[in-house]
Enzyme design. Sequence first.
Site, short mmCIF file in Angstrom:
data_model
loop_
_atom_site.label_atom_id
_atom_site.label_comp_id
_atom_site.label_asym_id
_atom_site.label_seq_id
_atom_site.Cartn_x
_atom_site.Cartn_y
_atom_site.Cartn_z
N HIS A 75 -3.80 0.14 -5.07
CA HIS A 75 -4.88 1.08 -5.30
C HIS A 75 -4.97 1.48 -6.77
CE1 HIS A 75 -7.33 4.66 -5.03
NE2 HIS A 75 -7.76 4.16 -3.89
N LYS A 119 0.43 -7.06 0.23
CA LYS A 119 1.67 -7.08 -0.57
C LYS A 119 2.86 -6.55 0.21
CE LYS A 119 -0.45 -4.50 -3.52
NZ LYS A 119 -1.79 -4.63 -2.94
N THR A 120 2.65 -5.41 0.89
CA THR A 120 3.76 -4.79 1.60
C THR A 120 4.15 -5.63 2.82
OG1 THR A 120 3.03 -2.64 0.81
CG2 THR A 120 4.52 -2.64 2.70
N ASP A 178 -4.76 -3.70 -0.16
CA ASP A 178 -4.92 -4.27 1.19
C ASP A 178 -4.86 -5.79 1.28
OD1 ASP A 178 -4.91 -2.14 2.82
OD2 ASP A 178 -7.05 -2.08 3.25
N1 LIG Z 1 -4.63 -11.70 9.13
C1 LIG Z 1 -3.73 -11.22 8.31
N2 LIG Z 1 -3.69 -9.90 8.01
C2 LIG Z 1 -2.75 -9.45 7.16
C3 LIG Z 1 -1.80 -10.32 6.56
N3 LIG Z 1 -0.99 -9.59 5.76
C4 LIG Z 1 -1.41 -8.32 5.84
N4 LIG Z 1 -2.46 -8.22 6.68
C5 LIG Z 1 -3.16 -6.97 7.04
O1 LIG Z 1 -3.80 -6.45 5.88
C6 LIG Z 1 -3.70 -5.02 5.84
C7 LIG Z 1 -3.09 -4.56 4.55
O2 LIG Z 1 -1.75 -4.97 4.48
P1 LIG Z 1 -0.70 -4.30 3.48
O3 LIG Z 1 0.51 -5.15 3.50
O4 LIG Z 1 -0.54 -2.86 3.74
O5 LIG Z 1 -1.49 -4.48 2.10
P2 LIG Z 1 -1.04 -3.99 0.64
O6 LIG Z 1 -1.52 -5.03 -0.30
O7 LIG Z 1 0.39 -3.65 0.62
O8 LIG Z 1 -1.91 -2.69 0.48
P3 LIG Z 1 -1.74 -1.53 -0.66
O9 LIG Z 1 -0.28 -1.31 -0.86
O10 LIG Z 1 -2.44 -0.33 -0.09
O11 LIG Z 1 -2.43 -2.06 -1.86
C8 LIG Z 1 -2.91 -4.62 7.07
O12 LIG Z 1 -3.82 -4.28 8.09
C9 LIG Z 1 -2.18 -5.89 7.44
O13 LIG Z 1 -1.86 -5.99 8.80
C10 LIG Z 1 -1.87 -11.71 6.91
O14 LIG Z 1 -1.09 -12.54 6.44
N5 LIG Z 1 -2.85 -12.10 7.77
MG LIG Z 2 1.32 -1.86 0.00
#
Ligand SMILES: Nc1nc2c(ncn2[C@@H]2O[C@H](COP(=O)(O)OP(=O)(O)OP(=O)(O)O)[C@@H](O)[C@H]2O)c(=O)[nH]1
Ligand SMILES: [Mg+2]
Length: 393
Positions: free
Chosen positions: A86, A25-26, A22
Amino acid sequence: MSKQTYVRTKPHLNIGTMGHVDHGKTTLTAAITKVLSERGTGGAYVPADRIDRAPEEAARGITINIAHVEYETETRHYAHVDMPGHADFIKNMVTGAAQIDGAILVVSALDGVMPQTAEHVLLARQVGVDHIVVALNKADAGDPELTDLVELEVRELLSAHGYPGDTTPVVRVSGLRALDGDPRWTGAIEALLDAVDIYVPTPVRLTQAPFLLPVENVLTITGRGTVVTGAIERGTVRVGDRVEVPGSDVATVVTGVETFGKSMAAAEAGDNVALLLRGVARDAVRRGDVVAAPGSLVPRRRFTARVYVLSAAEGGRRTPVSTGYRPQFYLRTADVVGAVDLGPVAVARPGDTVTMTVELGRAVPLEPGLGFAIREGGRTVGAGTVTTVLDQP
Ligand SMILES: Nc1nc2c(ncn2[C@@H]2O[C@H](COP(=O)(O)OP(=O)(O)OP(=O)(O)O)[C@@H](O)[C@H]2O)c(=O)[nH]1
Ligand SMILES: [Mg+2]
């Protein structure tokens, strides 16, 4: 396979986003493709919901594992793997990291260093990722002074694992706001990409060595046959080449070579490819196997290694390991059980670095210097490097 052809005009690098669940990254991956597609250097915008799509769906569209996207800066062509944060997906993280030339470590400016941040840095070091650029993400929402503290914390983490923490580029970004097109934050994405272009060197590719592809995924294209995907570790391959899967009776001919849905005349070390193999049954080859030039290598089961046993604070075991211990070994894309022999020492405590002899349950290609991770019950408990390959008992 496809009719479009890949034209090599820039050096190709494999890169990836890693970091705690979270931390964004994505979202950041999607933002990079959006900013670059608008800059027009090459590559299309890939929204986050397409990056996260299940591999099964991707298989229908053929080619590379869905977690890969491609993009181009002025100077380079990149294949980017978005690694899951995760803990359950460390297996994929290990596979992804094993084939990247550099990593973007994504750390939320709101949360700072978290358990998987540290675990991913440790694994990256172990599987030979020499260059890390840090994206301090969610900088739009973070308090600047707190973000300064997070930056210090990340630099310390990197230094603790043998990276140059003091000189590592750390760029404050907001994947989310860049996706919205906010110029301040699209500019930050540009700065991040510049840092990657400059800080991650173009690796020396072993193009002259015998062909070796660690298999990351196996797919079937109805009517065409079996396709294996992965990043070529060394050598080159072209349509018509003879290849084999050492340790199996698969010996065949490559009938198609693709990268990101485009056919290639020849692929070389570092390229992320899909190979169509003539007359190979779907279950005759699996993730963890390698496809190699005929006669170029013999899989082995026994080796000695230097191994660091993670401390409890690093997410490792609380209790020592002793001779007879049988965890899982992650070598290249393979995941194999192995029995540990600690010799006269007999016991290794969490936090120790020890020499051990390992006997794997299945033969895999081994060589001195090959890095690996040791896992047990869904967590990483050790990290090591092969020192000597032993003959089969
Ligand atoms: N305020 C803010 N929120 C963000 C930003 N980037 C991502 N988010 C929020 O953080 C949450 C997780 O984002 P993801 O891109 O799915 O995170 P991840 O690291 O890919 O998560 P996993 O693949 O499950 O490990 C989402 O609700 C996004 O909208 C950012 O630059 N600013
Ligand atoms: Mg991701």
